[in-house]
Design an enzyme around this catalytic site. Sequence first.
Site, PDB file in Angstrom:
ATOM      1  N   MET A  30      34.789 -22.552  -4.285  1.00 47.62           N
ATOM      2  CA  MET A  30      34.426 -22.463  -2.868  1.00 47.62           C
ATOM      3  C   MET A  30      35.580 -22.980  -1.999  1.00 47.62           C
ATOM      4  SD  MET A  30      30.361 -22.885  -2.310  1.00 47.62           S
ATOM      5  CE  MET A  30      30.208 -24.645  -2.416  1.00 47.62           C
ATOM      6  N   GLY A  31      36.785 -22.988  -2.559  1.00 46.50           N
ATOM      7  CA  GLY A  31      37.945 -23.419  -1.783  1.00 46.50           C
ATOM      8  C   GLY A  31      38.063 -24.925  -1.709  1.00 46.50           C
ATOM      9  N   GLY A  36      41.316 -30.678  -9.815  1.00 45.38           N
ATOM     10  CA  GLY A  36      40.278 -30.197 -10.725  1.00 45.38           C
ATOM     11  C   GLY A  36      40.295 -28.681 -10.819  1.00 45.38           C
ATOM     12  N   HIS A  37      40.397 -28.029  -9.656  1.00 45.75           N
ATOM     13  CA  HIS A  37      40.470 -26.564  -9.642  1.00 45.75           C
ATOM     14  C   HIS A  37      41.763 -26.066 -10.285  1.00 45.75           C
ATOM     15  CE1 HIS A  37      37.833 -27.210  -5.947  1.00 45.75           C
ATOM     16  NE2 HIS A  37      37.076 -26.486  -6.749  1.00 45.75           N
ATOM     17  N   GLN A  61      24.043 -21.306  -1.145  1.00 45.58           N
ATOM     18  CA  GLN A  61      23.951 -22.554  -1.901  1.00 45.58           C
ATOM     19  C   GLN A  61      23.746 -23.770  -1.003  1.00 45.58           C
ATOM     20  OE1 GLN A  61      27.328 -21.017  -4.852  1.00 45.58           O
ATOM     21  NE2 GLN A  61      26.884 -23.168  -5.194  1.00 45.58           N
ATOM     22  N   VAL A 179      38.424 -33.758 -14.078  1.00 43.33           N
ATOM     23  CA  VAL A 179      39.685 -34.373 -13.654  1.00 43.33           C
ATOM     24  C   VAL A 179      39.351 -35.474 -12.647  1.00 43.33           C
ATOM     25  CG1 VAL A 179      41.918 -34.006 -12.533  1.00 43.33           C
ATOM     26  CG2 VAL A 179      40.962 -32.247 -14.040  1.00 43.33           C
ATOM     27  N   SER A 189      35.650 -31.468  -3.676  1.00 43.28           N
ATOM     28  CA  SER A 189      35.937 -31.073  -2.299  1.00 43.28           C
ATOM     29  C   SER A 189      35.194 -31.954  -1.303  1.00 43.28           C
ATOM     30  CB  SER A 189      35.558 -29.604  -2.093  1.00 43.28           C
ATOM     31  OG  SER A 189      36.246 -28.782  -3.010  1.00 43.28           O
TER      32      SER A 189
END
Length: 292
Positions: A30-31, A36-37, A61, A179, A189
């Site tokens: 989701m940006g 982690g991403h 969501q 992470v 985020s």
Amino acid sequence: MHIVRTIDELRSALRSRRERGNSIGFVPTMGALHRGHTSLMSEARRRCDVVVASIFVNPAQFLDPAGYDRYPRNEEEDARLAESEGVDLLFAPPVAEIYPDGFATAVTVRGELAGTLHDTRLAEDGQLSGMCTIIVKLLNIVQPTVVFFGEKDLPHWIAVERMARDLNVPAEIAVLPTVRDTDGLPLSSRNVQLGDHRQRAACLPRALRAALDVVDSGAGTPLEAKNRAREELDVEYVEIEYVEILNIETLRSATDLSEPSIIAIGARVGGVALLDIARSAAAISAPETTHG
């Protein structure tokens, strides 16, 4: 790296690669990207010929429209990070591309799994269906060889694994370790919303570690492990929503610490909902299951 906005454009870009027999790795997000991403993107780059990432803040969501509006967005920075990790195609569609006028279909997980996620508040009413629907759409659009999730996003990958089995989704589901930042807090985020409460939030990973020590010792009980976690939480500033020790296969409450387990802690710090999880040593050493 090429940024695409429409489903047709993405499918067209992938068609020739798929015809050449290239494997396709997919990282849905989701940006508001963080390490982690990017660790998922890096693993996708290592394992697959073509890497696709998506950025889509899914309104389905969010139970509270204000939460959707507050969700951090910075596509320019996200694109820079994705490109630095070797992403080939970044899918960043507008809402109308994913949910056009007249959209009337939803996918959900029901039964015991959904009941457990709801009862433990790992997923609230409405969120599970919204997440499952967007994941099915994205998997149908991208048709990846492997889709990558982070361990911390437990409701996502648990539900997707079940959905993949039930609906015969051919993609392999890969779940990578969480992470963490230097203070132990899992990268999320939502962390940017903590502000001055960031230091207080660090009690969550400490509580998780305390529970994990009891579980991995095998000398206590699930209740003792949960109580140890609660002792580490700063209850003056932290609103505890749940501390759960769950069997990793069934997601039922663990009755024996020898079971491969997940320890999950949910809390609100400064009004920000946080989730932290870890797998027990028995769960980590157990063979990882994937679906393909």
